[in-house]
Design a protein around this motif. Structure first.
Motif, PDB file in Angstrom:
ATOM      1  N   SER A  17      -1.244   7.887   6.055  1.00  0.00           N
ATOM      2  CA  SER A  17      -1.219   8.372   4.672  1.00  0.00           C
ATOM      3  C   SER A  17      -2.291   7.592   3.938  1.00  0.00           C
ATOM      4  CB  SER A  17       0.153   8.143   4.036  1.00  0.00           C
ATOM      5  OG  SER A  17       1.153   8.881   4.708  1.00  0.00           O
ATOM      6  N   THR A  18      -3.165   8.283   3.203  1.00  0.00           N
ATOM      7  CA  THR A  18      -4.383   7.632   2.731  1.00  0.00           C
ATOM      8  C   THR A  18      -4.636   7.842   1.242  1.00  0.00           C
ATOM      9  OG1 THR A  18      -5.964   9.472   2.964  1.00  0.00           O
ATOM     10  CG2 THR A  18      -5.361   8.279   4.976  1.00  0.00           C
ATOM     11  N   ASN A  19      -5.578   7.035   0.726  1.00  0.00           N
ATOM     12  CA  ASN A  19      -6.001   7.139  -0.665  1.00  0.00           C
ATOM     13  C   ASN A  19      -7.027   8.254  -0.876  1.00  0.00           C
ATOM     14  OD1 ASN A  19      -8.073   5.869   0.697  1.00  0.00           O
ATOM     15  ND2 ASN A  19      -8.032   4.002  -0.520  1.00  0.00           N
ATOM     16  N   LEU A  75       0.364   4.000  -2.947  1.00  0.00           N
ATOM     17  CA  LEU A  75      -0.017   5.380  -2.639  1.00  0.00           C
ATOM     18  C   LEU A  75       0.975   6.371  -3.228  1.00  0.00           C
ATOM     19  CD1 LEU A  75      -1.098   4.955   1.105  1.00  0.00           C
ATOM     20  CD2 LEU A  75      -2.616   5.483  -0.809  1.00  0.00           C
ATOM     21  N   GLY A 104      -6.229   0.904   1.954  1.00  0.00           N
ATOM     22  CA  GLY A 104      -5.678   2.086   1.296  1.00  0.00           C
ATOM     23  C   GLY A 104      -5.065   3.073   2.256  1.00  0.00           C
ATOM     24  N   TRP A 120      -4.479  14.435  -4.260  1.00  0.00           N
ATOM     25  CA  TRP A 120      -4.778  13.082  -4.743  1.00  0.00           C
ATOM     26  C   TRP A 120      -5.190  13.184  -6.215  1.00  0.00           C
ATOM     27  CZ3 TRP A 120      -3.416   8.523  -3.311  1.00  0.00           C
ATOM     28  CH2 TRP A 120      -4.079   7.392  -3.782  1.00  0.00           C
ATOM     29  N   TRP A 150       0.825  -1.210   0.000  1.00  0.00           N
ATOM     30  CA  TRP A 150       0.000   0.000   0.000  1.00  0.00           C
ATOM     31  C   TRP A 150       0.856   1.256   0.000  1.00  0.00           C
ATOM     32  CZ3 TRP A 150      -4.463   0.901  -1.739  1.00  0.00           C
ATOM     33  CH2 TRP A 150      -5.459  -0.073  -1.719  1.00  0.00           C
ATOM     34  N   TRP A 198      -1.396  12.999   3.925  1.00  0.00           N
ATOM     35  CA  TRP A 198      -0.028  12.500   3.911  1.00  0.00           C
ATOM     36  C   TRP A 198       0.663  12.710   5.258  1.00  0.00           C
ATOM     37  CZ3 TRP A 198       0.686   9.401   0.082  1.00  0.00           C
ATOM     38  CH2 TRP A 198      -0.010   9.608  -1.114  1.00  0.00           C
TER      39      TRP A 198
END
Length: 510
Positions: A336-338, A37, A301, A89, A33, A342
């Protein structure tokens, strides 16, 4: 419906194999992941600024991207709220989850991407059912409806392309058709903004529905349950919903509510399942029937880092990965994500109760707070409210602390304040009103729960004698040095201790 229930539970259980894989290979799943990312975001504005194309390792990531919070990401989010894309994103961001405010904002807006909805929030929702069905092979969940009581924020429009709302409202607005079929009541009621009206209409709309599952914040659910019993004349919820078998809960500590739920649902095998779901992501699900911890969900994610709490105020704190954490130590959660958050510090602290698999407990916030009812009152809120109350009543405060007053069968919750004044307010009751009013102005969640005293009543304030806090700190062995009076707590340990000390000494409290 029985056939549908059998098919649905069979499909749900197929996911168990994937859950077992990330339990067995947690670090490998997290590494995958992390790389995904970074690769997905390398051509965003954020990715270009922080040289994502040159990031090959976690060490590179830490070097290029400092730890973030809402205030540091706010300039980017504000542009996204106006419709700018490819900022944090790459995919289009059209939804924002409105959440409680930071120290400088009354509310914050968390970006929700399509990937975050599908791979995180919806996946988490399905996994809640999957884990339950795996633990209860005889479950009849899908023979009835699921009742979800979400937040009080209606879906709003910032412009023709951008929408926002409470996370539960955002999720309900985007649910797939199969999920919508199994929930109650319909969206015209579930998404009502006026919470009092929503409670009333939900009670009438669901009193004759075969509800088998409930989900929501305990504070709100209790209000709905009490109204249901009032309008039906029944003694408990099983007389209304005899097939009720499952309650999903989260957001606040369930311990103060457990006995009340047992009275309302007098069923020995009623299943209570805790979840850890926030505007920023879905993080944990209780995977065992015994309460106490939750399985950290590793394939949603989200890439996790953990900051030891003792390093929180370091200039350049070093975070840890899963393979570096220890049992029973408090860590600030970094994600930290989809959706483009961050190295984001969400403000929660957790500890690990198991390292194989990784299970966690929520231990609090990185700052003192009160969140017994979802109000998320932080010290900044308290300081601003107290300052305004003092300004208008010519009072001077020496020390204070505050804690929740839990629900009882006859009263809603509240906050209890213990304040030692250097100079008392000229109008004590006006001081309390100003404290309350200012808290409502600076904290949208507190304001929502104070609406018509439905979840929180007017604060209870004690003015205590001079040197009360000094004597209390001395009794605790924490007088002098760097020890400080705890300002806010999410339990009654400190408040009850002070009141007990005062009563034993027969001191005056008003």
């Amino acid at each position: 419906m029985t056939i549908i229930n059998s098919v649905a539970t069979w499909l749900m259980k197929k996911r168990i194999h994937q859950i077992e894989l990330f339990m067995k290979y947690p670090n490998e799943v997290q590494d995958e992941w992390f790389n995904q990312l970074i690769n997905n975001a390398q051509d965003t504005e954020w990715g270009r600024k922080h040289h994502y194309r040159s990031i090959n390792t976690l060490a590179d990531f830490k070097q290029h991207v400092p730890l973030q919070n809402y205030d540091t990401l706010k300039p980017y989010i504000e542009r996204m709220l106006k419709g700018e894309q490819n900022v944090l994103w790459p995919s289009e961001i059209r939804w924002f989850a409105k959440s409680s405010g930071t120290t400088s904002d009354r509310s914050k807006f968390i970006p929700v991407s399509e990937e975050a909805l599908e791979e995180c929030h919806f996946k988490g929702g399905k996994d809640m059912l999957t884990i339950y069905c795996n633990n209860r092979p005889d479950a009849l969940l899908f023979t009835g409806k699921s009742l979800t009581l979400g937040g009080s924020h209606q879906i709003g429009q910032l412009n023709t392309d951008i929408s926002f709302g409470d996370l539960s409202a955002v999720i309900m607005k985007n649910l797939p058709l199969w999920a919508e079929f199994y929930r109650t009541p319909d969206l015209t009621i579930a998404l009502l903004e006026n919470f009092e009206e929503k409670i009333e209409k939900m009670a009438h709309a669901t009193k004759n529905v075969n509800v088998t599952c409930i989900s929501g914040v305990p504070t709100w659910n209790l209000l709905l349950f009490k109204r249901l019993l009032e309008i039906t004349g029944k003694n408990n919820l099983l007389e209304i919903w005899p097939n009720l078998e499952l309650y999903f809960h989260g957001a606040v500590n369930f311990t103060p509510y457990r006995e009340q739920f047992k009275k309302l649902i007098p069923k020995d095998d009623m299943y209570y399942l805790e979840t850890y779901n926030a505007s920023e992501g879905f993080f944990g699900i209780q995977d065992r029937e015994e309460p106490g911890d939750m399985l950290l969900m590793l394939d949603y994610g989200i890439f996790y880092e953990f900051l030891p709490l003792e390093r929180l105020n370091d200039e350049n704190p070093e975070t840890l990965t899963l393979d570096e954490v220890e049992l029973d130590k408090n860590y600030a959660l970094i994600i930290s994500t989809n959706a483009g958050l961050w190295r984001y510090m969400i403000g929660d602290t957790v500890k690990f109760t198991s390292l194989n698999p990784y299970r966690i407990q929520i231990t609090g916030r990185t700052r003192h707070y009160i969140n017994a009812f979802g109000e998320e009152v932080i010290i900044d809120n308290a300081e601003r409210a107290l300052a305004e109350a003092c300004r208008q009543t010519e009072a001077v405060i020496r020390d204070y602390t505050a804690a929740p007053i839990y629900f009882t069968d006859s009263k809603c919750g509240g906050h209890e304040w213990i304040i030692e004044f250097e100079r008392k307010p000229d109008e004590f009751e006006r001081f309390i009103d100003l404290l309350d009013e200012t808290l409502r102005k600076v904290n949208s969640d507190y304001d929502a729960k104070r609406f018509k005293d439905m979840a929180l009543r007017r604060p209870q304030v004690h003015a205590v004698p001079e040197n009360t806090f000094v004597k209390w700190m001395k009794l605790r062995g924490k007088l002098g040095g760097q020890h400080k009076v705890p300002r806010l707590a999410n339990n009654r340990e400190y408040v009850d201790s002070i009141l007990s000390m005062i009563n034993q000494k027969d001191l005056t409290v008003c």
